[in-house]
Structure formats: structure tokens, C-alpha cells
Design a protein around this motif. Structure first.
Motif, PDB file in Angstrom:
ATOM      1  N   VAL A   6      56.228  39.399  22.192  1.00 45.90           N
ATOM      2  CA  VAL A   6      55.035  39.666  22.990  1.00 45.90           C
ATOM      3  C   VAL A   6      55.320  39.193  24.406  1.00 45.90           C
ATOM      4  N   ASN A   7      55.374  40.134  25.340  1.00 48.02           N
ATOM      5  CA  ASN A   7      55.743  39.815  26.722  1.00 48.02           C
ATOM      6  C   ASN A   7      54.563  40.013  27.663  1.00 48.02           C
ATOM      7  N   ALA A   8      54.306  39.016  28.510  1.00 50.84           N
ATOM      8  CA  ALA A   8      53.279  39.123  29.545  1.00 50.84           C
ATOM      9  C   ALA A   8      53.927  39.601  30.836  1.00 50.84           C
ATOM     10  N   ASP A   9      53.529  40.768  31.306  1.00 52.02           N
ATOM     11  CA  ASP A   9      54.010  41.281  32.581  1.00 52.02           C
ATOM     12  C   ASP A   9      53.212  40.664  33.734  1.00 52.02           C
ATOM     13  N   ASP A  10      53.743  40.830  34.945  1.00 51.48           N
ATOM     14  CA  ASP A  10      53.045  40.444  36.183  1.00 51.48           C
ATOM     15  C   ASP A  10      52.849  38.940  36.331  1.00 51.48           C
ATOM     16  N   PHE A  11      53.621  38.144  35.628  1.00 49.78           N
ATOM     17  CA  PHE A  11      53.582  36.684  35.785  1.00 49.78           C
ATOM     18  C   PHE A  11      53.887  36.373  37.249  1.00 49.78           C
ATOM     19  N   GLY A  12      53.053  35.554  37.871  1.00 48.20           N
ATOM     20  CA  GLY A  12      53.231  35.235  39.283  1.00 48.20           C
ATOM     21  C   GLY A  12      52.446  36.120  40.227  1.00 48.20           C
ATOM     22  N   ARG A  13      51.846  37.176  39.713  1.00 49.01           N
ATOM     23  CA  ARG A  13      51.073  38.068  40.580  1.00 49.01           C
ATOM     24  C   ARG A  13      49.777  37.412  41.039  1.00 49.01           C
ATOM     25  N   HIS A  14      49.196  36.577  40.175  1.00 49.55           N
ATOM     26  CA  HIS A  14      47.903  35.960  40.480  1.00 49.55           C
ATOM     27  C   HIS A  14      47.786  34.679  39.662  1.00 49.55           C
ATOM     28  N   ARG A  15      47.112  33.680  40.206  1.00 51.47           N
ATOM     29  CA  ARG A  15      46.991  32.399  39.501  1.00 51.47           C
ATOM     30  C   ARG A  15      46.241  32.549  38.178  1.00 51.47           C
ATOM     31  N   LEU A  16      45.322  33.525  38.089  1.00 51.26           N
ATOM     32  CA  LEU A  16      44.570  33.731  36.857  1.00 51.26           C
ATOM     33  C   LEU A  16      45.413  34.424  35.787  1.00 51.26           C
ATOM     34  N   ILE A  17      46.420  35.146  36.198  1.00 54.83           N
ATOM     35  CA  ILE A  17      47.396  35.678  35.244  1.00 54.83           C
ATOM     36  C   ILE A  17      48.272  34.537  34.740  1.00 54.83           C
ATOM     37  N   ILE A  40      52.032  36.479  44.742  1.00 57.97           N
ATOM     38  CA  ILE A  40      51.467  35.412  45.571  1.00 57.97           C
ATOM     39  C   ILE A  40      51.389  34.079  44.818  1.00 57.97           C
ATOM     40  N   ALA A  41      51.470  34.143  43.491  1.00 66.30           N
ATOM     41  CA  ALA A  41      51.434  32.920  42.680  1.00 66.30           C
ATOM     42  C   ALA A  41      52.793  32.661  42.026  1.00 66.30           C
ATOM     43  N   PHE A  42      53.856  33.088  42.689  1.00 69.25           N
ATOM     44  CA  PHE A  42      55.211  32.961  42.158  1.00 69.25           C
ATOM     45  C   PHE A  42      55.586  31.509  41.877  1.00 69.25           C
ATOM     46  N   ASP A  43      55.352  30.626  42.839  1.00 67.71           N
ATOM     47  CA  ASP A  43      55.749  29.223  42.678  1.00 67.71           C
ATOM     48  C   ASP A  43      55.038  28.580  41.492  1.00 67.71           C
ATOM     49  N   ASP A  44      53.774  28.888  41.331  1.00 69.62           N
ATOM     50  CA  ASP A  44      53.007  28.350  40.208  1.00 69.62           C
ATOM     51  C   ASP A  44      53.553  28.872  38.884  1.00 69.62           C
ATOM     52  N   ALA A  45      53.963  30.146  38.857  1.00 69.95           N
ATOM     53  CA  ALA A  45      54.537  30.723  37.644  1.00 69.95           C
ATOM     54  C   ALA A  45      55.825  30.006  37.260  1.00 69.95           C
ATOM     55  N   ILE A  46      56.653  29.700  38.241  1.00 68.74           N
ATOM     56  CA  ILE A  46      57.907  29.013  37.963  1.00 68.74           C
ATOM     57  C   ILE A  46      57.643  27.614  37.405  1.00 68.74           C
ATOM     58  N   GLU A  47      56.650  26.925  37.952  1.00 70.38           N
ATOM     59  CA  GLU A  47      56.296  25.602  37.428  1.00 70.38           C
ATOM     60  C   GLU A  47      55.847  25.706  35.971  1.00 70.38           C
ATOM     61  N   ASN A 240      38.212  38.948  34.449  1.00 74.28           N
ATOM     62  CA  ASN A 240      38.265  40.353  34.842  1.00 74.28           C
ATOM     63  C   ASN A 240      37.686  40.609  36.223  1.00 74.28           C
ATOM     64  N   THR A 241      36.573  39.980  36.516  1.00 76.09           N
ATOM     65  CA  THR A 241      35.889  40.247  37.787  1.00 76.09           C
ATOM     66  C   THR A 241      36.796  39.960  38.973  1.00 76.09           C
ATOM     67  N   VAL A 242      37.450  38.814  38.947  1.00 79.93           N
ATOM     68  CA  VAL A 242      38.337  38.437  40.055  1.00 79.93           C
ATOM     69  C   VAL A 242      39.611  39.274  40.043  1.00 79.93           C
ATOM     70  N   LEU A 243      40.228  39.420  38.883  1.00 76.75           N
ATOM     71  CA  LEU A 243      41.512  40.104  38.800  1.00 76.75           C
ATOM     72  C   LEU A 243      41.400  41.595  39.115  1.00 76.75           C
ATOM     73  N   GLN A 244      40.354  42.236  38.636  1.00 73.98           N
ATOM     74  CA  GLN A 244      40.199  43.660  38.922  1.00 73.98           C
ATOM     75  C   GLN A 244      40.039  43.896  40.419  1.00 73.98           C
ATOM     76  N   LYS A 245      39.340  42.997  41.083  1.00 72.98           N
ATOM     77  CA  LYS A 245      39.164  43.122  42.528  1.00 72.98           C
ATOM     78  C   LYS A 245      40.460  42.819  43.267  1.00 72.98           C
ATOM     79  N   ASP A 246      41.101  41.711  42.924  1.00 75.11           N
ATOM     80  CA  ASP A 246      42.290  41.283  43.661  1.00 75.11           C
ATOM     81  C   ASP A 246      43.506  42.157  43.385  1.00 75.11           C
ATOM     82  N   CYS A 247      43.600  42.697  42.171  1.00 70.45           N
ATOM     83  CA  CYS A 247      44.756  43.515  41.807  1.00 70.45           C
ATOM     84  C   CYS A 247      44.505  45.011  42.000  1.00 70.45           C
ATOM     85  N   GLY A 248      43.244  45.383  42.256  1.00 69.11           N
ATOM     86  CA  GLY A 248      42.932  46.793  42.434  1.00 69.11           C
ATOM     87  C   GLY A 248      43.175  47.611  41.190  1.00 69.11           C
ATOM     88  N   TRP A 249      42.889  47.030  40.038  1.00 68.76           N
ATOM     89  CA  TRP A 249      43.185  47.684  38.755  1.00 68.76           C
ATOM     90  C   TRP A 249      42.037  47.409  37.789  1.00 68.76           C
TER      91      TRP A 249
END
Length: 285
Positions: A6-17, A40-47, A240-249
Motif C-alpha cells: 500500500v503506497n501513499a503518493d504525493d508525500f511532501g506535497r502538503h503537511r496534511l498529507i 512544499i512540505a518536503f522537509d517534514d516528509a523526510i523527517e 478534505n476542505t483544506v486539501l481540496q482547496k490547496d491541491c486543486g483536486w
């Protein structure tokens, strides 16, 4: 043996992801994620990846719908007027077919993305790409060159079924045709990867031009597993509310989070091995 990755895509795209990946890795069946170098949340994803060693980390090569690593002036054929990648796969493929994509720029940008990730010191288990752009002939060879040079030993093969998750949902004809094209290219990409000694899964499931994989869909995928390894692509998120707005999806991130938070001990996953691409490479070494 029945095994899932099970793979999560878009890791690091957003802090909520990132929050969703962390939660699913700690409480659910998520053991793999691919990080967007330009997120934009790349550094947090690496941590998060470094603090969760059981989470296999791959690179999510990005040439559409994201931020480049190289300055826009160095990759003019890949970016729009705003300096970002073009919005989606369709726009990229149209420009590619028209001969407007400079393949040397593709090679340098993807190499820069990998260099950024390597500089963090993390170990990479595999590679895939945003909107499956690495399945496109020409891009496949470049991605393989870069991955092989870096010692990456596995690649996603998004050879999806023609109907969403094996027949779930109401498919539009255009979506079915799109998945047929992707499947054809993915099968060719698998052959190229294997000729270079890379490991791939036998099967693939997830959201390709369709709705989110909710718990019912996830259960249906598990119920239809075939012997071997199936990668299940997910895009979990916590709001969803934040991510749909910020990711345009308009994606149901929360539904996919609920799916991947299914604990390994759940009766749904009885007799199924939960793994990542590192495990897959070790088993086939």
C-alpha cells in the motif's frame, strides 16, 4: 502468497498529507510512500520517513502539476508562464506529441529531483511518478537511466484494469480508454525495467481517473487479490476542505486515509502479507 504494498503518493506535497502518512504508518497497513521533491512540505516528509524506518520511501518523479527543482529559465519547455509545471498529464502529453518537450530538460530536471532527495541521506526503495508520467515512452528510459545510476531497484507499473478497481463505480468511456492507453504503456515500461534488472509488482490497483478508494473499494480489491504482489496506490489526507482547496483536486483524501488505517490485524487482511518495495527487492534478490 498474497502480498500487498500500500503506497501513499504525493508525500511532501502538503503537511496534511504527511500527517495522514504518519498516522497510517503507525496504526494501519501503510508501509510505503513516494515523496515529491518539489513539494512544499518536503522537509517534514523526510523527517517523518526518518522516524519511521518501516516505511519504505520512494521518489515520486514530477513533471506535471507541481513545482520544479531547477530554475524555470533552465527548463522552459516544461513550465508554464507562472514557472510551475503544466497542470496535468493531458497538457503535457499534448505538448510532448507536438515536439514541444525538450528531453534533455526532462533528464536534467528528474536528475535534480533525485539529487535533492539523495542529499537528505534517506534510502530509496523504488520510483514512480505523479500522474504516471514515467510510463510515457521516452520518459521511461530517462527515469530508468537515472534510477539505475542511483541504485534504485524497483519501479511502479501502473498496469491498471480497464474498469476502476476491477469494475467498481460508473466509468465514463473516456476514462476506460485512458486507462487502456496507460495499461499499454505501463506493460511496455515493465519490460524495459525488467531488461535493466529492476523489480516490479505483478499487479496494480488504485485510483486512476476515478473516485477515491474508500473502505468498501479497498475491501473489494483485497477480496480479488491474485497470487503474487499487488501495489495499491492511495492518496490519503487528513482534511478534505483544506486539501481540496490547496491541491486543486476534488479528491476524498479522508476516505483513502480511512482505508489505509485498516490495521494489519484486521480480519480483512488475514493471510495477506503487508510489505514495501524494499521487502520485494530482498525477496527477489
Amino acid at each position: 502468497m498474497y502480498q500487498i504494498i500500500v503506497n501513499a503518493d504525493d508525500f511532501g506535497r502538503h503537511r496534511l498529507i504527511n500527517e495522514a502518512v504518519k498516522k497510517a504508518a503507525e496504526t494501519g497497513c501503510l508501509r510505503s510512500a513516494t515523496v515529491m521533491p518539489g513539494g512544499i512540505a518536503f522537509d517534514d516528509a523526510i523527517e517523518t520517513a526518518k522516524s519511521h524506518p518501516d516505511l519504505g520511501l520512494g521518489i515520486h518523479f514530477t513533471l506535471v502539476n507541481g513545482n520544479p527543482i531547477l530554475p524555470p529559465a533552465e527548463i522552459p519547455s516544461l513550465v508554464a508562464e507562472n514557472g510551475l509545471f503544466y497542470d496535468n498529464y493531458g497538457l503535457f502529453v499534448k505538448r510532448y506529441a507536438q515536439g514541444k518537450v525538450n528531453m534533455d530538460e526532462v533528464r536534467r530536471e528528474l536528475a535534480a529531483q533525485l539529487t535533492k532527495l539523495e542529499a537528505t541521506g534517506v534510502s530509496l526503495t523504488h520510483f514512480d511518478s505523479h500522474q504516471h508520467i514515467h510510463s510515457l515512452p521516452g520518459i521511461t528510459e530517462i527515469a530508468l537511466d537515472i534510477a539505475c545510476k542511483a541504485g534504485i531497484k524497483a519501479m511502479r507499473v501502473p498496469a491498471t484494469g480497464l474498469f476502476l478497481n476491477g469494475g467498481l463505480g460508473k466509468d465514463r468511456l473516456g476514462s476506460v480508454i485512458g486507462r487502456a492507453g496507460l495499461r499499454f504503456m505501463a506493460v511496455m515500461a515493465r519490460q524495459k525495467a525488467k531488461s535493466r534488472g529492476l523489480v516490479t509488482t505483478e499487479y496494480f490497483a488504485g485510483n486512476v481517473a476515478g473516485r477515491a478508494v474508500n473502505l468498501a473499494d479497498f475491501s473489494a480489491i483485497i477480496g480479488k487479490l491474485r497470487e503474487g504482489t499487488t501495489e495499491i496506490m492511495m492518496h490519503p489526507g487528513t482534511d478534505n476542505t483544506v486539501l481540496q482547496k490547496d491541491c486543486g483536486w476534488e479528491h476524498d483524501f479522508e476516505a483513502e486515509l480511512a482505508s489505509v488505517c485498516t490495521p494489519p490485524t484486521d480480519k480483512l487482511l488475514k493471510n495477506i502479507r503487508i510489505a514495501n518495495f524494499r521487502d520485494l527487492c530482498t525477496a527477489r534478490a
